[in-house]
Design a protein around this motif. Sequence first.
Motif, short mmCIF file in Angstrom:
data_model
loop_
_atom_site.label_atom_id
_atom_site.label_comp_id
_atom_site.label_asym_id
_atom_site.label_seq_id
_atom_site.Cartn_x
_atom_site.Cartn_y
_atom_site.Cartn_z
N ALA A 37 -6.81 -25.32 -25.37
CA ALA A 37 -5.67 -24.72 -24.68
C ALA A 37 -4.60 -25.76 -24.39
N GLU A 38 -5.01 -26.97 -24.03
CA GLU A 38 -4.03 -28.02 -23.75
C GLU A 38 -3.26 -28.39 -25.02
N ALA A 39 -3.96 -28.49 -26.14
CA ALA A 39 -3.28 -28.81 -27.39
C ALA A 39 -2.32 -27.70 -27.80
N MET A 40 -2.75 -26.45 -27.65
CA MET A 40 -1.88 -25.33 -28.00
C MET A 40 -0.63 -25.30 -27.14
N ASN A 41 -0.79 -25.59 -25.84
CA ASN A 41 0.37 -25.61 -24.95
C ASN A 41 1.31 -26.77 -25.29
N GLU A 42 0.73 -27.92 -25.62
CA GLU A 42 1.58 -29.06 -25.99
C GLU A 42 2.37 -28.76 -27.25
N VAL A 43 1.76 -28.07 -28.20
CA VAL A 43 2.48 -27.71 -29.43
C VAL A 43 3.68 -26.83 -29.09
N LEU A 44 3.53 -25.89 -28.16
CA LEU A 44 4.65 -25.02 -27.81
C LEU A 44 5.81 -25.80 -27.19
N TRP A 45 5.51 -26.92 -26.56
CA TRP A 45 6.58 -27.76 -26.01
C TRP A 45 7.15 -28.73 -27.05
N GLU A 46 6.27 -29.37 -27.81
CA GLU A 46 6.68 -30.51 -28.64
C GLU A 46 6.84 -30.19 -30.12
N ASP A 47 6.18 -29.14 -30.59
CA ASP A 47 6.11 -28.88 -32.03
C ASP A 47 6.10 -27.38 -32.26
N THR A 48 7.00 -26.68 -31.56
CA THR A 48 6.94 -25.23 -31.55
C THR A 48 7.17 -24.64 -32.93
N PRO A 49 6.39 -23.64 -33.32
CA PRO A 49 6.56 -23.05 -34.65
C PRO A 49 7.94 -22.45 -34.89
N THR A 50 8.49 -21.74 -33.91
CA THR A 50 9.84 -21.17 -34.05
C THR A 50 10.83 -22.13 -33.41
N ILE A 71 -1.54 -11.51 -27.70
CA ILE A 71 -2.24 -11.28 -28.97
C ILE A 71 -2.17 -12.53 -29.84
N ALA A 72 -0.98 -13.13 -29.94
CA ALA A 72 -0.83 -14.35 -30.74
C ALA A 72 -1.72 -15.47 -30.22
N GLU A 73 -1.78 -15.59 -28.89
CA GLU A 73 -2.60 -16.66 -28.30
C GLU A 73 -4.08 -16.45 -28.59
N VAL A 74 -4.54 -15.21 -28.51
CA VAL A 74 -5.97 -14.93 -28.78
C VAL A 74 -6.28 -15.23 -30.25
N ILE A 75 -5.40 -14.80 -31.16
CA ILE A 75 -5.64 -15.06 -32.58
C ILE A 75 -5.67 -16.56 -32.85
N ALA A 76 -4.68 -17.29 -32.32
CA ALA A 76 -4.60 -18.72 -32.57
C ALA A 76 -5.79 -19.46 -31.96
N ARG A 77 -6.08 -19.18 -30.70
CA ARG A 77 -7.18 -19.90 -30.06
C ARG A 77 -8.52 -19.58 -30.71
N THR A 78 -8.75 -18.31 -31.02
CA THR A 78 -10.00 -17.94 -31.69
C THR A 78 -10.09 -18.62 -33.05
N GLY A 79 -8.97 -18.64 -33.78
CA GLY A 79 -8.97 -19.29 -35.08
C GLY A 79 -9.33 -20.76 -35.00
N ILE A 80 -8.82 -21.45 -34.00
CA ILE A 80 -9.12 -22.87 -33.82
C ILE A 80 -10.57 -23.06 -33.41
N GLU A 81 -11.05 -22.22 -32.48
CA GLU A 81 -12.44 -22.34 -32.01
C GLU A 81 -13.42 -22.14 -33.17
N VAL A 82 -13.16 -21.18 -34.03
CA VAL A 82 -14.07 -20.92 -35.14
C VAL A 82 -14.12 -22.12 -36.09
N VAL A 83 -12.97 -22.72 -36.36
CA VAL A 83 -12.95 -23.92 -37.21
C VAL A 83 -13.82 -25.01 -36.62
N LEU A 84 -13.65 -25.29 -35.34
CA LEU A 84 -14.37 -26.39 -34.71
C LEU A 84 -15.86 -26.07 -34.53
N ASP A 85 -16.18 -24.80 -34.32
CA ASP A 85 -17.59 -24.42 -34.21
C ASP A 85 -18.30 -24.49 -35.56
#
Length: 384
Positions: free
Chosen positions: A245-258, A327-341
């Motif tokens: 969650a911290e990494a995802m939030n930092e991306v929205l500040w520093e490396d936002t997709p849009t 919805i976007a946050e759930v998809i993104a976070r779940t996608g990252i969790e599955v990769v790391l798991d």
Amino acid sequence: MRREHGAVVPVLLDGGIPAWLVIGYRELHQVTGDPALFSRDSDLWNQWPNIPDDWPLRPMIGHKQPSILYTVGERHRERAAMLGNALNGVDPSELRGHAERFADELIDGISLKDGADLIAEYAMLLPVRVLARLFGFADDEGPDLVTAMNDLVDGRERAIAGQQHLFAAMTRLVAGRKAAPADDVASRMLADTSGFTEDEIVQDLMVMITAGHQPTADWIGNSLRLMLTDERFAASLFGGRNSIAEAMNEVLWEDTPTRKVAGRWVTRDTQLGGHRIRAGDMVVLGLQGANSDPQVRTDGSALTGGNAAHFSFGHGEHRCPFPAQEIAEVIARTGIEVVLDRLPDIDLAVPAESLTRRPSPWLRGLTELPVTFTPTPALGGAFA
């Protein structure tokens, strides 16, 4: 640009078309919070007589398009309520279940190898599959929608083909749900009593899947890049979850997709950031510029405690609806969790400095994210 021009910068779009880029946090807040002065009505643009039919940004900016993006006033508020209610009807547990299932299927497709490109083989495939399922598409229609959506990111000929496929698919979906409603986003939109036409609903479904897919794919890719290259997030690679969650939030500040959005159109002459802005001028929203404004980033505190005061989802009545953000946050976070798991010893396959971005001033995402890992069996069976 900030040193030379301040919070508002005169810029030229493709073909030498003039516009104003807002990169100041307070100024962007002013623009997005005053729809009467800075309208979303693109018909106001004073440059339309100079815009050729094949102008490359025409599909992005639109002219006389019947979608929520260019609806204003009370009709926009009714339309936003219709979309919000339809998205709010998504069951959170079902959403996460769909995201996990599609993510696991994608990892099954690469886990037997010792490496993969997590952009082309994962991030660019996941969001649209989940969104298509929520909207009402059958799972076997998902792969073709993935191809169409990703064609929109490529060259002009493929983008046109992708848009045509997407329009045809949405038209069939709306007609089918009109005849046989179900528990999905399209059916809930059709059930709204505000009097929207089927064509308007088709257009809004296209907007939602387009706006939801690419930024979410880039959110996944940019967050994984950060976690694989910054030692602060190393713990997450070995089972930690808080740092995701911290990494995802930092991306929205520093490396936002849009990074930028076009745009707003000025309804009367005004002053903004020390510049004289004329009626009909286009204002481009510099979301990353505002997030990086040193006036509000004096001590770095924006990145701590889950601070969500960034502009990555916009602001004001035209911002991304809250249910869509969730919805976007759930998809993104779940996608990252599955990769790391599923790939616990994942590591970059190339030096971090060699990673490249797509050459776009509008959306910021990686062209590829090559990784290595120990081959693992698919969830349903042993090694092939």
